[in-house]
Every structure is written in C-alpha cells, then in structure tokens.
Design a protein around this motif. Structure first.
Motif, short mmCIF file in Angstrom:
data_model
loop_
_atom_site.label_atom_id
_atom_site.label_comp_id
_atom_site.label_asym_id
_atom_site.label_seq_id
_atom_site.Cartn_x
_atom_site.Cartn_y
_atom_site.Cartn_z
N ARG A 1 0.83 -1.21 0.00
CA ARG A 1 0.00 0.00 0.00
C ARG A 1 0.86 1.26 0.00
O ARG A 1 0.60 2.22 -0.73
CB ARG A 1 -0.90 -0.04 1.23
N PHE A 2 1.93 1.22 0.78
CA PHE A 2 2.85 2.37 0.84
C PHE A 2 3.53 2.56 -0.51
O PHE A 2 3.62 3.69 -1.02
CB PHE A 2 3.88 2.13 1.95
N ARG A 3 4.02 1.47 -1.11
CA ARG A 3 4.70 1.58 -2.40
C ARG A 3 3.75 2.05 -3.50
O ARG A 3 4.13 2.86 -4.36
CB ARG A 3 5.33 0.23 -2.76
N ASP A 4 2.53 1.56 -3.47
CA ASP A 4 1.55 2.01 -4.46
C ASP A 4 1.28 3.50 -4.30
O ASP A 4 1.16 4.23 -5.30
CB ASP A 4 0.24 1.23 -4.31
N GLY A 5 1.19 3.94 -3.07
CA GLY A 5 0.95 5.35 -2.82
C GLY A 5 2.10 6.22 -3.26
O GLY A 5 1.91 7.30 -3.84
N MET A 6 3.33 5.78 -3.03
CA MET A 6 4.50 6.55 -3.45
C MET A 6 4.60 6.59 -4.97
O MET A 6 5.01 7.60 -5.55
CB MET A 6 5.77 5.94 -2.85
N ALA A 7 4.23 5.50 -5.64
CA ALA A 7 4.28 5.48 -7.10
C ALA A 7 3.24 6.43 -7.70
O ALA A 7 3.48 7.10 -8.70
CB ALA A 7 4.05 4.06 -7.61
N ALA A 8 2.07 6.50 -7.04
CA ALA A 8 1.00 7.35 -7.55
C ALA A 8 1.24 8.82 -7.24
O ALA A 8 0.88 9.70 -8.02
CB ALA A 8 -0.34 6.90 -6.96
N ALA A 9 1.83 9.09 -6.07
CA ALA A 9 2.04 10.48 -5.64
C ALA A 9 3.34 10.54 -4.85
O ALA A 9 3.33 10.46 -3.62
CB ALA A 9 0.87 10.95 -4.77
N PRO A 10 4.49 10.65 -5.52
CA PRO A 10 5.78 10.57 -4.83
C PRO A 10 5.96 11.62 -3.74
O PRO A 10 6.77 11.41 -2.83
CB PRO A 10 6.79 10.79 -5.97
N HIS A 11 5.22 12.73 -3.79
CA HIS A 11 5.39 13.76 -2.78
C HIS A 11 4.69 13.38 -1.48
O HIS A 11 4.87 14.06 -0.46
CB HIS A 11 4.84 15.09 -3.29
N GLN A 12 3.86 12.33 -1.50
CA GLN A 12 3.15 11.92 -0.29
C GLN A 12 3.86 10.73 0.34
O GLN A 12 4.19 9.77 -0.34
CB GLN A 12 1.72 11.49 -0.62
#
Length: 432
Positions: free
Chosen positions: A193-204
C-alpha cells in the motif's frame, strides 16, 4: 559409534538438556544427534568466538523449520550468511542503535505510564500481558507502522505467540505459525500500500487516498527502501518479515520485564538502588536479569568444512550448538552463578563472547542481535519504573519451569493496587 537421537530428551529436559549432556560426557565437546543430524555442543567464550566465525559455522541452513516458521520468518536476515547477511544487517544497525534507541524508550515510557495509571483500581493485572501491549503500542509508533488502539491487544498476543512457539512442537508452535502468517500478511499489505501510494504520488509519504503513515527516517521507510547485496529492493513479503524482526524482538523484552518483577519480588533488597535512580546499577541489574534468567537455551549452526575444536574433530555439515544457558551459568565464568547478583556487573562490561543471551561478537558484521542495545535500554528503564511502584502480589504460581522453552513465570506475574512508591524524602516528611 552409533548415537541415539536426543530430540525427545531436549523436549523433555528443556534448558537442562545440553548442560546435562556435557556433565555426563565430561569433556569439552558433547556429541549427540538432534533432529536426525550429527551434532556437537560447545560452551565458553573461546567456543563462542569459534562458533561466530563465518569461516567455521554458517547459520543459513541450520535454523530448524519450527523456529523459522514462528520466530524469525523465511528469508529473514537470520537465514543469511556472508555478504548477503552483512548487507541486510547494515539495514538494521542505524535503526537499532544511536538516537533511535532513546526515541523508542521515550515512546515506551509514555505508554507504560498510561498503562500504570489504570492498574490501581484493585483488579489483578497480569504484568506479562500488560507489558506486551505497552511494547507493541510503542514500537509501532516508533517504527512508523499505523496501528489502531483497538488492535493493540491482538497484535501483542500474536507477537508473543511467535516467540512462545519457537521451542515447542505442539499447540504453542501452531499458534506461533498462525500468528506469523497473520502478521506477515498484514505488513505485506502495508508495504504494498505504501509503495503504491508513493508510485501514484511521490510527494506523499503514504497512499493514493492520502492516509499518510511511515514518516521519513522511520524503520518502516528504511526497510521498504533497502536494497540487498544484489542491488534489488526487498520484495513486499520479505520486507514484512524484516519489519516483524524489528517489532517482534522488541515485544520479546516482555519476558525480561516479567523476570525483573520476579527478581524484585524474591530479592527486594535490589529495589532501592533502582528507585534512587542509580544508572550504573540499573544497567547491572538488566545484565544480571539476562544472565540469570533463561531465554534461548542454545543457538545452532552448521560446520562449513571439517573442523577441529579442543582436539576434537567436527565433520563438515555437523550441527554445532553453542550452549547459552550453560555458559551463562558456568561457575568457571561467574562466581556463584545460581545467585542473582547485579553487583557482578557494576563497573564491569562483559566481553563480547562472555555474556551471550543475544549472541556473541560484533553486531555490525556477525550474528549478534543488533537489537541488544534496545533490549538493555528498555529493560533497565522498565525495571526502574517497576521498582518505583508499590503493589501487592497475590498468591499465584511464580514457578519458572526449565522444561518449558521459552520459559517465564507461570502466572505471568499478577499484581494489584499499583501506586507510586513513597520515596525516602517523602518518608522523612511524613515523620516530621
């Protein structure tokens, strides 16, 4: 010479098994069979130095499956040797040493004090269970792992089940396996979930829906970002295994806190120095708890080639067992080893191969536990805070069975009516 397999006797005798074999053998090297394999047992600082030399003994293929599937996890740093082990170990060292230790202790003190505030209502409190919850809550907060308060008891129960199951082939082992599967799945999903989030929005530092967690510099982000010796990041499942190898050993300090309570109850003369804030004595007390009370009975590895120790041949592939319990109670190393005496460590730092409840040698490059500093910091802190309380100890079973691995006070140490102790200045004021 034909040797019978001793696995059943290990299960029956527990911590006394390897020291008993040594007494009967009357030599430096004990020969036996364990789980169908030829095995030799060694003890002492020189033996520990020999054991922790990668040119002699490898750990990768020696961990029994019941231990891997409960305590450490498949693919964990404990199952690696050589360059792969050093690269993975380098991920842990900055997290488990230095300033991070103090931050974890601060989180733990806060969680402990909040728990103690609820202990004074007269109901019995099982110290073992309460401590596990305190440590689970604080280590997740420190590591950047999101955890709802309602989930703390179940996480603490699962983490203690993993530890409790490593020395048993019965129901405790089954509970430990199931607990590990649940928590590996939980953390694998968080990593993904964390990696998916970083891929979608690297600033978050979080997920696509904005539910941020794992601040920069946390254990969580360090594990997720780590690259192994081959230059590749850990897959999500292996990252979950290694995150468990941060939070699970921290919660395992619960065993030592229960032992500290047992020691303070049996030998209350040690309480005052802890209450007085004597830092050197608190360190010595923590070391003596780790020496006197049993946790791991021994550690094992496999001989990488034909070896010789104390004039005895150790064939390639043999199991090599280092007797931790026997060494920590060796009268050749410790005066009156079955006497609980923190004074033996006041002003004395034990050698790297002398006191080995969490391994020997250099934690940076070898198989010594990198979390040993955290164990000592938490234990000396919580032992002092426990000593600073007055409480009642109701009738209960405080026996510590040496046949049970890992052992602990049978009752978990019940207490009631916890309240702050009256200090010496307060006593003088009351009697004016």
């Amino acid at each position: 010479m034909l040797m019978l397999d001793d696995t059943l006797f290990l299960l029956l005798d527990g911590y006394a098994w390897l020291p008993g074999l040594r007494r009967r053998a009357g030599g430096e090297v004990v020969r036996t069979r364990l789980m169908g394999r030829r095995a030799v047992g060694l003890r002492g600082p020189d033996a520990a130095r020999f054991f922790y030399d990668d040119d002699h003994v490898h750990r990768r293929t020696a961990l029994p499956e019941p231990v891997t599937s409960t305590l450490v996890g498949h693919g964990a740093v404990h199952t690696l040797d050589g360059a792969a082990h050093r690269a993975r170990k380098a991920m842990f060292m900055p997290l488990l040493t230095g300033d991070g230790v103090g931050t974890l202790v601060e989180h733990t003190v806060t969680a402990w004090d909040e728990a103690v505030a609820r202990w004074g209502d007269g109901r019995p409190v099982v110290l073992f269970d309460e401590t596990a919850r305190v440590l689970a809550r604080s280590v997740c907060r420190w590591a950047g792992i999101p955890l709802d308060e309602a989930d703390v008891p179940s996480l603490a129960a699962d983490l203690t089940a993993m530890v409790d199951g490593f020395g048993s082939g019965g129901p405790r082992n089954v509970r430990g396996r199931l607990a590990r599967r649940r928590r590996e799945a939980w953390l694998t999903a968080l990593v993904q979930r964390f990696r998916d989030g970083m891929a979608a929005a690297p600033h978050q530092a979080g997920t696509p829906d904005g539910s941020a967690f794992a601040p920069d510099g946390s254990a969580f982000t360090a594990v997720v970002a780590h690259r192994d010796a081959d230059g590749e990041p850990l897959d999500a499942h292996t990252a979950a295994v290694e995150l468990l190898n941060i939070i699970r050993p921290t919660v395992a300090v619960t065993w030592y806190v229960a032992f500290a309570a047992h020691a303070l109850h049996r030998w209350p003369r040690h309480r005052q120095a802890l209450r007085d804030g004597d830092a050197a004595y608190a360190e010595a007390f923590a070391q003596e708890v780790r020496r006197f009370y049993p946790f791991a009975p021994f550690v094992g590895g496999r001989a990488v080639r034909d070896l010789s120790w104390a004039g005895e041949r150790i064939p390639e592939g043999s199991l090599v067992l280092l007797d931790i319990y026997g060494q920590n109670h060796d009268p050749g190393l410790w005066d009156d080893p079955y006497t609980f005496d923190p004074g033996r460590f006041v002003g004395r730092e034990p050698g790297p191969y002398e006191l080995i409840p969490q391994g020997g040698g250099d934690a940076r490059t070898g198989h010594r536990c990198p979390g040993e500093g955290i164990t000592l910091a938490l234990l000396r802190t919580l032992a002092a805070r426990l000593a600073a309380l007055d409480y009642d100890v109701p009738d209960q079973d405080l026996t510590i069975s040496l046949r049970r691995i890992p052992t602990r006070p049978a009752s978990g140490f019940l207490l009631t009516g916890a309240r702050p102790a009256v200090t010496r200045p307060q006593e003088r004021a009351l009697h004016r």
